[in-house]
Design a protein around this motif. Structure first.
Motif, PDB file in Angstrom:
ATOM      1  N   LEU A 185       0.834  -1.202   0.000  1.00  0.00           N
ATOM      2  CA  LEU A 185       0.000   0.000   0.000  1.00  0.00           C
ATOM      3  C   LEU A 185       0.871   1.254   0.000  1.00  0.00           C
ATOM      4  O   LEU A 185       0.592   2.217  -0.730  1.00  0.00           O
ATOM      5  CB  LEU A 185      -0.935  -0.012   1.218  1.00  0.00           C
ATOM      6  N   SER A 186       1.938   1.234   0.778  1.00  0.00           N
ATOM      7  CA  SER A 186       2.859   2.378   0.815  1.00  0.00           C
ATOM      8  C   SER A 186       3.521   2.580  -0.553  1.00  0.00           C
ATOM      9  O   SER A 186       3.645   3.704  -1.040  1.00  0.00           O
ATOM     10  CB  SER A 186       3.916   2.142   1.894  1.00  0.00           C
ATOM     11  N   LYS A 187       3.926   1.495  -1.183  1.00  0.00           N
ATOM     12  CA  LYS A 187       4.554   1.585  -2.511  1.00  0.00           C
ATOM     13  C   LYS A 187       3.557   2.100  -3.541  1.00  0.00           C
ATOM     14  O   LYS A 187       3.901   2.942  -4.382  1.00  0.00           O
ATOM     15  CB  LYS A 187       5.089   0.209  -2.943  1.00  0.00           C
ATOM     16  N   ARG A 188       2.318   1.605  -3.500  1.00  0.00           N
ATOM     17  CA  ARG A 188       1.273   2.085  -4.425  1.00  0.00           C
ATOM     18  C   ARG A 188       1.058   3.587  -4.249  1.00  0.00           C
ATOM     19  O   ARG A 188       0.885   4.324  -5.217  1.00  0.00           O
ATOM     20  CB  ARG A 188      -0.050   1.349  -4.174  1.00  0.00           C
ATOM     21  N   MET A 189       1.090   4.012  -2.996  1.00  0.00           N
ATOM     22  CA  MET A 189       0.893   5.433  -2.706  1.00  0.00           C
ATOM     23  C   MET A 189       2.047   6.266  -3.273  1.00  0.00           C
ATOM     24  O   MET A 189       1.830   7.314  -3.875  1.00  0.00           O
ATOM     25  CB  MET A 189       0.786   5.632  -1.194  1.00  0.00           C
TER      26      MET A 189
END
Length: 170
Positions: free
Chosen positions: A96-100
């Motif tokens: 999720l952090s990478k997608r963000m």
């Protein structure tokens, strides 16, 4: 002796032609960023870019809220989780952090592309005004003083006023 005379004559003529060519070049300058910034169209574009940017900011805020919620949930429940579940949740949070981060990078690129697209007609209009003012005043070259530090720059060579007049600015 005749060859030496011919060489000297050719060298002298080259020197005079070079000096004549230098006398024909007239260099002016204008602070292009300031000129473009004073155009009324810039305010409209700035508003459009802000509206366009807001949609990305809103989505990033939602993604960040989701990350924060899942992070707090993970912290409160991590002690009771099995190793496999904990690893899966950590991987989910990292994804999720990478997608963000990817979304943020993509959003910045899209906003920059939109800004370039909207600014191009204004920049072209300003360039045309500077070119017209330079042509009227007999300048063969015009430097952008916002990009180049001018050590010596006579007021008479500043084309800002003439360019503003061409654009109808005060």
């Amino acid at each position: 002796m005749k060859k030496l005379l011919k060489v000297a004559l050719v060298a002298l003529s080259m020197l005079f032609v070079g000096n004549f060519a230098k006398a024909q070049a007239k260099i002016g300058y204008v602070n292009f960023n300031t000129l473009v910034g004073q155009m009324p169209e810039v305010k409209t574009i700035s508003t459009q870019i802000d509206i366009y940017k807001k949609q990305f900011t809103d989505q990033l805020t939602l993604m960040n809220n989701e990350l924060q919620t899942k992070g707090k949930e993970f912290q409160s429940q991590s002690a009771t989780m099995t190793d496999a579940t904990r690893t899966a949740k950590q991987t989910e949070l990292q994804d999720l952090s990478k997608r963000m981060q990817d979304y943020d990078t993509n959003a910045q690129q899209q906003v920059q592309a939109k800004a370039n697209e909207l600014e191009k007609p204004i920049v072209d209009k300003a360039r045309a005004a500077v070119a017209e003012a330079a042509k009227e005043k007999g300048y063969t070259y015009v430097l952008d003083s916002s990009q180049v530090q001018l050590i010596v720059s006579p007021e008479g060579d500043d084309l800002m006023a003439a360019s503003k007049a061409k654009l109808g600015l005060k």
